[in-house]
Design an enzyme around this catalytic site. Structure first.
Site, mmCIF file in Angstrom:
data_model
loop_
_atom_site.group_PDB
_atom_site.id
_atom_site.type_symbol
_atom_site.label_atom_id
_atom_site.label_comp_id
_atom_site.label_asym_id
_atom_site.label_seq_id
_atom_site.Cartn_x
_atom_site.Cartn_y
_atom_site.Cartn_z
ATOM 1 N N ASP A 12 1.186 -1.480 -0.332
ATOM 2 C CA ASP A 12 -0.505 0.165 -0.052
ATOM 3 C C ASP A 12 1.148 1.347 0.304
ATOM 4 O OD1 ASP A 12 -2.097 -1.405 0.291
ATOM 5 O OD2 ASP A 12 -1.737 -2.042 2.030
ATOM 6 N N GLY A 14 1.486 2.966 -3.034
ATOM 7 C CA GLY A 14 0.858 3.601 -3.895
ATOM 8 C C GLY A 14 1.710 2.912 -4.768
ATOM 9 N N GLN A 221 2.182 -5.927 -3.435
ATOM 10 C CA GLN A 221 2.988 -6.288 -1.626
ATOM 11 C C GLN A 221 4.164 -5.483 -1.477
ATOM 12 O OE1 GLN A 221 2.025 -9.323 -3.222
ATOM 13 N NE2 GLN A 221 0.132 -8.430 -2.601
ATOM 14 N N ARG A 300 -10.079 -3.223 5.595
ATOM 15 C CA ARG A 300 -9.619 -3.152 7.012
ATOM 16 C C ARG A 300 -8.914 -1.795 7.320
ATOM 17 N NH1 ARG A 300 -5.928 -8.402 7.330
ATOM 18 N NH2 ARG A 300 -5.865 -8.324 5.151
ATOM 19 N N PRO A 301 -9.386 -1.353 8.328
ATOM 20 C CA PRO A 301 -8.221 -0.097 8.900
ATOM 21 C C PRO A 301 -6.850 -0.408 8.511
ATOM 22 C CG PRO A 301 -9.795 -0.072 10.708
ATOM 23 C CD PRO A 301 -9.657 -1.494 9.609
ATOM 24 N N VAL A 411 2.221 14.286 -4.287
ATOM 25 C CA VAL A 411 1.371 15.062 -3.800
ATOM 26 C C VAL A 411 -0.209 15.116 -3.874
ATOM 27 C CG1 VAL A 411 2.706 16.618 -3.777
ATOM 28 C CG2 VAL A 411 1.459 17.374 -5.569
ATOM 29 N N GLY A 412 -1.078 13.422 -4.465
ATOM 30 C CA GLY A 412 -2.142 13.793 -4.383
ATOM 31 C C GLY A 412 -2.372 12.229 -5.269
HETATM 32 P P1 IMO Z 1 -0.762 -3.934 -2.190
HETATM 33 O O1 IMO Z 1 -0.214 -4.485 -3.561
HETATM 34 C C1 IMO Z 1 -0.433 -4.219 2.102
HETATM 35 C C2 IMO Z 1 -0.469 -8.733 4.029
HETATM 36 C C3 IMO Z 1 -1.603 -9.120 4.799
HETATM 37 C C4 IMO Z 1 -1.444 -9.732 5.988
HETATM 38 C C5 IMO Z 1 -0.288 -10.721 5.133
HETATM 39 C C6 IMO Z 1 -0.741 -12.115 4.564
HETATM 40 O O2 IMO Z 1 -1.862 -3.534 -1.976
HETATM 41 O O3 IMO Z 1 0.678 -3.287 -1.719
HETATM 42 P P2 IMO Z 1 -1.538 -12.922 2.018
HETATM 43 O O4 IMO Z 1 -3.728 -12.578 1.457
HETATM 44 O O5 IMO Z 1 -0.753 -11.979 0.374
HETATM 45 O O6 IMO Z 1 -1.784 -13.793 2.352
HETATM 46 O O7 IMO Z 1 -1.602 -12.045 3.516
HETATM 47 O O8 IMO Z 1 0.030 -9.618 3.813
HETATM 48 N N1 IMO Z 1 -0.890 -8.294 2.607
HETATM 49 C C7 IMO Z 1 -1.356 -6.599 1.872
HETATM 50 N N2 IMO Z 1 -0.761 -5.720 2.739
HETATM 51 N N3 IMO Z 1 -0.701 -4.565 1.204
HETATM 52 C C8 IMO Z 1 -0.947 -5.299 -0.044
HETATM 53 O O9 IMO Z 1 -0.617 -5.671 -1.361
HETATM 54 C C9 IMO Z 1 -1.184 -7.043 0.167
HETATM 55 N N4 IMO Z 1 -1.129 -8.104 0.037
HETATM 56 C C10 IMO Z 1 -1.166 -9.291 1.556
HETATM 57 O O10 IMO Z 1 -2.404 -7.987 5.165
HETATM 58 O O11 IMO Z 1 -1.038 -9.308 6.221
HETATM 59 MG MG MG Z 2 -3.465 -1.888 -1.676
#
Ligand code: IMO
Ligand code: MG
Length: 425
Positions: A12, A14, A221, A300-301, A411-412
């Site tokens: 997450d 970006g 991820q 989820r938050p 910035v956005g």
């Molecule tokens: P993007 O690509 C943030 C986290 C899950 C959990 C752990 C294992 O949007 O950055 P999983 O379902 O992969 O077996 O879960 O990994 N997780 C992520 N956290 N961004 C993601 O993807 C995530 N993909 C999996 O919350 O802690």
């Molecule tokens: Mg994400």
């Protein structure tokens, strides 16, 4: 040129926005790992797109989008994602799926949920999309691949074999079992829809490399969620680090030119596991609201904390990161005093790496450097040197600490809210 986008934190960061931005200069955008656990949001002309399985180049019609062999794909979710895009007027796109990519089956999703329940307090907090169980079957050699969809007789054999084991496992977890006929006929239906997209994407990618095309590999991820190098077991089941691209896309390691590390200006985490710079105060609440820090996939938050450069430094080391993209910098508006974690104290010792065991990471205390916050809205600034001094100081420190140049400052959420600090193309 071949570029790789690597999340440097815990997902997450970006990545979707920057991939979409860079994609305008690319011929190919390729996802090389993970599945629909990813949630990449993109804003184009005021339209927000939430992508999970599809590469973030999909919004640009002249790009070839590839889902490579290292990915796991839920075909039902993929088809749904495609129809959502079509509803939003994105009708023209070129999508190729590796014939070697593994299929997330309904039993993978059931088992993902069942394992989490069995683990109780020790659960990982997965997205429950079946990612882990699908990769488990891949490693156990009972997975079903997209190429199997194209050979109905062989598919029969593969599914029969898989169900021998999977139905036993489901019974053990007190979950309903699956009938061969139901799954088989559904897979044949999916095959009809997806057949035109299924190819050997390694060949396509290698040809494109030979033709000197512009290629972007989009990681899902982030580094700390890497199965090999992350904070195991609180990780995902694949590797989002640049070094996993060659294997997961079927290209040579010699072909990667530049790695772009994506850094969120603060830190978030979804799911369980240690988080050294986590905050439980008003600052965290403000950042969560301003940054819309709620999961795209699970809603989820997200847990929120200060920027942890020990983590990002480790990501730079593991991925050989050439340039940084600083994301969500605008979210820090109005936060009076900011901190950046520059090292950890572990049992009285100062360290600048993330230890390997969860117990050690849990004992780490952050050592911070303080920064002045700022109140000005920066979302309309398009030149780095017009940013408030406090903001420039914060970013300059990151660059110096990581010894890696910042190329982009976001910035956005919109495409155009991207400051180019260094032209890398
Ligand atoms: P993007 O690509 C943030 C986290 C899950 C959990 C752990 C294992 O949007 O950055 P999983 O379902 O992969 O077996 O879960 O990994 N997780 C992520 N956290 N961004 C993601 O993807 C995530 N993909 C999996 O919350 O802690
Ligand atoms: Mg994400």
């Amino acid at each position: 040129m071949v570029f790789v986008i690597q999340g440097t934190q815990r997902g997450d960061e970006g990545k979707g926005k920057i991939t979409d931005y860079i994609a305008q200069k690319m011929d190919i955008v390729c996802r090389f790992q993970g599945g629909n656990n990813a949630g990449h949001s993109i804003v184009v002309n005021g339209n927000r797109f939430a992508l999970s399985s599809l590469p973030s180049g999909i919004i640009s019609s002249n790009i070839t989008n590839i889902i490579a062999n290292g990915c796991v794909v839920n075909p039902d979710a993929l088809i749904k994602e495609i129809s959502t895009l079509k509803e939003k007027g994105i009708n023209k796109f070129n999508l190729l799926i590796s014939n070697k990519a593994h299929i997330i089956m309904p039993y993978h999703i059931d088992l993902d949920g069942a394992y989490e329940v069995l683990l109780g307090n020790e659960s990982i907090g997965t997205t429950k999309k079946g990612i882990g169980p699908c990769y488990m079957d891949k490693a156990s050699r009972i997975g079903i691949r997209f190429c199997d969809l194209l050979e109905p007789e062989y598919l029969k054999k593969r599914l029969t074999t898989a169900l021998i084991i999977k139905n036993k496992e489901l019974e053990m977890c007190n979950k309903p079992t699956y009938k061969f006929e139901d799954l088989y006929s559904h897979l044949l239906e999916l095959a009809k829809i997806l057949k035109p997209h299924i190819v050997d994407t390694s060949i396509v990618l290698n040809e494109a490399i030979n033709d000197k095309k512009q290629i972007l590999f989009e990681g899902a991820q982030g580094t700390m969620l890497c199965l090999e190098n992350g904070t195991y077991p609180f990780v995902t089941s694949s590797s989002p680090i640049a070094s996993s691209v060659p294997l997961n896309a079927g290209i040579s390691p010699k072909n990667i030119d530049k790695v772009i590390g994506i850094v969120k200006a603060y830190t978030t985490r979804v799911g369980e596991g240690p988080f050294v710079t986590e905050l439980h105060d008003k600052v965290a609440d403000n950042i969560r609201e301003l940054g819309h820090e709620y999961g795209v996939v699970t809603h989820r938050p997200r847990r929120v904390g200060y920027l942890d450069l020990v983590v990002v430094k480790q990501a730079c080391r593991l991925g050989g990161i050439d340039y940084l993209a600083m994301m969500l910098v605008d979210v820090l508006t109005g936060i009076k005093s900011l901190k950046i974690c520059v090292s950890y104290e572990l049992d009285g010792k100062i360290i600048d790496y993330v230890p390997s065991t969860i117990s050690e990471v849990t004992r780490c205390k952050p050592i911070y450097k303080d920064f002045c916050g700022r109140d000005e809205d920066i979302s309309n600034i398009n030149n780095f040197y017009n940013l408030p001094k406090e903001c420039q100081n914060y970013l300059n420190f990151i660059e110096e600490y990581l010894k890696t140049p910042i190329a982009f400052v976001s910035v956005g959420p919109e495409r155009e809210k991207t400051i180019i600090k260094k032209d890398i193309f």
